[in-house]
Design a protein around this motif. Sequence first.
Motif, PDB file in Angstrom:
ATOM      1  N   VAL A  57       9.450  -3.261  -9.167  1.00 23.90           N
ATOM      2  CA  VAL A  57       9.482  -1.839  -8.806  1.00 23.90           C
ATOM      3  C   VAL A  57       9.525  -1.665  -7.290  1.00 23.90           C
ATOM      4  O   VAL A  57      10.058  -0.683  -6.783  1.00 23.90           O
ATOM      5  CB  VAL A  57       8.251  -1.109  -9.399  1.00 23.90           C
ATOM      6  CG1 VAL A  57       8.216   0.354  -8.971  1.00 23.90           C
ATOM      7  CG2 VAL A  57       8.255  -1.216 -10.920  1.00 23.90           C
ATOM      8  N   GLY A  58       8.985  -2.634  -6.550  1.00 23.97           N
ATOM      9  CA  GLY A  58       8.930  -2.528  -5.096  1.00 23.97           C
ATOM     10  C   GLY A  58      10.162  -3.025  -4.381  1.00 23.97           C
ATOM     11  O   GLY A  58      10.065  -3.525  -3.246  1.00 23.97           O
ATOM     12  N   LEU A  62      11.020  -4.719  -0.542  1.00 24.89           N
ATOM     13  CA  LEU A  62      11.630  -6.035  -0.419  1.00 24.89           C
ATOM     14  C   LEU A  62      12.763  -6.012   0.608  1.00 24.89           C
ATOM     15  O   LEU A  62      12.921  -6.954   1.400  1.00 24.89           O
ATOM     16  CB  LEU A  62      12.156  -6.485  -1.779  1.00 24.89           C
ATOM     17  CG  LEU A  62      12.198  -7.986  -2.077  1.00 24.89           C
ATOM     18  CD1 LEU A  62      10.840  -8.614  -1.860  1.00 24.89           C
ATOM     19  CD2 LEU A  62      12.676  -8.210  -3.501  1.00 24.89           C
ATOM     20  N   PHE A  63      13.552  -4.941   0.605  1.00 24.03           N
ATOM     21  CA  PHE A  63      14.625  -4.820   1.597  1.00 24.03           C
ATOM     22  C   PHE A  63      14.057  -4.739   3.012  1.00 24.03           C
ATOM     23  O   PHE A  63      14.611  -5.315   3.946  1.00 24.03           O
ATOM     24  CB  PHE A  63      15.488  -3.585   1.303  1.00 24.03           C
ATOM     25  CG  PHE A  63      16.576  -3.834   0.295  1.00 24.03           C
ATOM     26  CD1 PHE A  63      17.668  -4.614   0.609  1.00 24.03           C
ATOM     27  CD2 PHE A  63      16.496  -3.285  -0.974  1.00 24.03           C
ATOM     28  CE1 PHE A  63      18.675  -4.850  -0.317  1.00 24.03           C
ATOM     29  CE2 PHE A  63      17.494  -3.509  -1.912  1.00 24.03           C
ATOM     30  CZ  PHE A  63      18.580  -4.294  -1.584  1.00 24.03           C
ATOM     31  N   VAL A  64      12.952  -4.041   3.165  1.00 21.43           N
ATOM     32  CA  VAL A  64      12.327  -3.928   4.485  1.00 21.43           C
ATOM     33  C   VAL A  64      11.813  -5.288   4.946  1.00 21.43           C
ATOM     34  O   VAL A  64      12.044  -5.708   6.089  1.00 21.43           O
ATOM     35  CB  VAL A  64      11.174  -2.903   4.447  1.00 21.43           C
ATOM     36  CG1 VAL A  64      10.434  -2.898   5.791  1.00 21.43           C
ATOM     37  CG2 VAL A  64      11.699  -1.509   4.138  1.00 21.43           C
ATOM     38  N   ALA A 204       1.593  -4.035  -3.925  1.00 16.97           N
ATOM     39  CA  ALA A 204       1.222  -4.494  -5.267  1.00 16.97           C
ATOM     40  C   ALA A 204       2.414  -4.499  -6.212  1.00 16.97           C
ATOM     41  O   ALA A 204       2.414  -5.213  -7.227  1.00 16.97           O
ATOM     42  CB  ALA A 204       0.117  -3.604  -5.837  1.00 16.97           C
ATOM     43  N   THR A 205       3.464  -3.736  -5.887  1.00 17.76           N
ATOM     44  CA  THR A 205       4.635  -3.660  -6.765  1.00 17.76           C
ATOM     45  C   THR A 205       5.517  -4.897  -6.660  1.00 17.76           C
ATOM     46  O   THR A 205       6.493  -5.023  -7.404  1.00 17.76           O
ATOM     47  CB  THR A 205       5.486  -2.413  -6.432  1.00 17.76           C
ATOM     48  OG1 THR A 205       5.914  -2.493  -5.066  1.00 17.76           O
ATOM     49  CG2 THR A 205       4.679  -1.136  -6.630  1.00 17.76           C
ATOM     50  N   LEU A 206       5.191  -5.797  -5.733  1.00 22.94           N
ATOM     51  CA  LEU A 206       6.001  -7.009  -5.570  1.00 22.94           C
ATOM     52  C   LEU A 206       5.494  -8.166  -6.417  1.00 22.94           C
ATOM     53  O   LEU A 206       6.052  -9.261  -6.367  1.00 22.94           O
ATOM     54  CB  LEU A 206       6.023  -7.434  -4.095  1.00 22.94           C
ATOM     55  CG  LEU A 206       6.702  -6.471  -3.125  1.00 22.94           C
ATOM     56  CD1 LEU A 206       6.663  -7.030  -1.714  1.00 22.94           C
ATOM     57  CD2 LEU A 206       8.143  -6.203  -3.543  1.00 22.94           C
TER      58      LEU A 206
END
Length: 524
Positions: A57-58, A62-64, A204-206
């Motif tokens: 979801v994160g 991840l791109f950042v 936490a979404t990672l």
Amino acid sequence: MSTGITREISTFKGQERRLRASRIGVAGLLLSVVAASAPLMVTAGVMPTTYGTMGIVGQPLLFVILGVVLTLFSFGYAEMSRHVHNAGAFYAYIARGLGGTAGAAASVVALVAYSAMQFAIYGIFGFELSGLLDQHLGLRVAWWVPALVAVAAVGALGWLKIDLNAKVLGVLLLIECAMVVVFDAAALGSPGPDGLSLHAFDPATLSGAGLGTALCFTIASFVGFEQAAVYAEETSRPQVAVARVTFLAVGFVALFFAFASWALNVAAGPSQIVDLARKEGPNLLFALSEDRFGATFTDAMHLFYVTGMFAAMLSFHNVVARYAFAMGREGLLPAALGRTSRASGAPAYGSLLQSAVSLLAVALFALTDDRPHGDPTAPVLRLFTWMGNVGALGVIVLMAAASAAVIVFFVRRGAARAQAPRLIASGVAGLILLIIVGYAVKDFDVLLGAGPGGALSWILPGLIGLAVLLGLGYGLVLKAVRPQVHARIGLGNEAFQLEKAAKEAAATEPSATTGPTHSRKVSS
């Protein structure tokens, strides 16, 4: 008259052995390299896969994070571009840092990786265009028909001037970026059931088993920013333009994709994005778009989705053609490939070779396609997925090797203290990239959507390993049999000037022993 010609020729071997200088400025170079990232293709294809298959979801976060990692990589890479101007880019940098044998290995990996990524896009391009022709015009054509037409069109453009190519890429890129931005604005203005949520930026979404594969998928979305160095010989002020475009491209891609993936997240709702992505797949963007704009806008988005793929194919084609040119010029490939078109100054023979190889790749998958019309197995699940992942893995390996080469290059020049911040950044980035390579190889079965332990899960990443071994073997053979060729790997035009100086010295001082091998130490 003769004086003008002398200024125009940058190598003593003649005009046909060089790329035409000052053909492309910062703006054209930026458009050319960002086009390889295919913004609309990533938004419609890669992002739903990362949400659905990996359950991350994160993805915006991840791109950042990877944007920061690749910015760290770019500090050393961009600094290297100020000292080495060579269309061979990755392999030239690696050769100047780690030696000619490593450079030979990198050249083979680069050809395999960038070619694979171009082949991959031919598959999904043919499938999408075939579907549009069937839907809107009632024409039932196999996916490989538009793919082969694209091979011909890309080959024709690759033979022409790079500034014309930049204009074509620029127009297509700007249109597809505008389409994504319009969707982003609509998604944020009309969010899904969870409202305007920032949950996607929560660390936490990672968490989750799919993080490793999501890293590989996400970093593949950045591929293209590193290509600025390939055009160094054709830019005005390459010592400034290449570095500037590299940073601009990384920053743009990171922010653009982080925002676009967040917009998808908001439009579907963080609580529903994974399930909806699994249900819709690559149609997720278009389904969410149709809910907000209707069928007409969505049809237009489909069209520019296809043209964006064409822009990416042309960008990768130009890069591979220049790698082949650089390798032909230095003796790694037949000398004929190291010649340019007299009319356009483009690496015409490298372009012709890449067109022929692309034709064979598309034909191979077409001949093995025994599925009914409209089935995505051969063009998407095989050609696009297999080759795309192989290409992405190869580019990540090249970036990791280039990070090490940058450190060695400046240490050998006695510039370690002056370049310390850049070298530390390169070391950190290289280490992270190696970790991503490990994750990608370990989880290649997930990337392919195959079962664990399947043959493809080791055969396909093994292609990059095989390319490394073949390149190293080739480099060692050259070192033993043709040491003069091995000595000039990565030197490009500079090697010709060194050879000329050696010949002039030999003519005036018969006992002189200066040659390319000694000169490599001086030049690097």
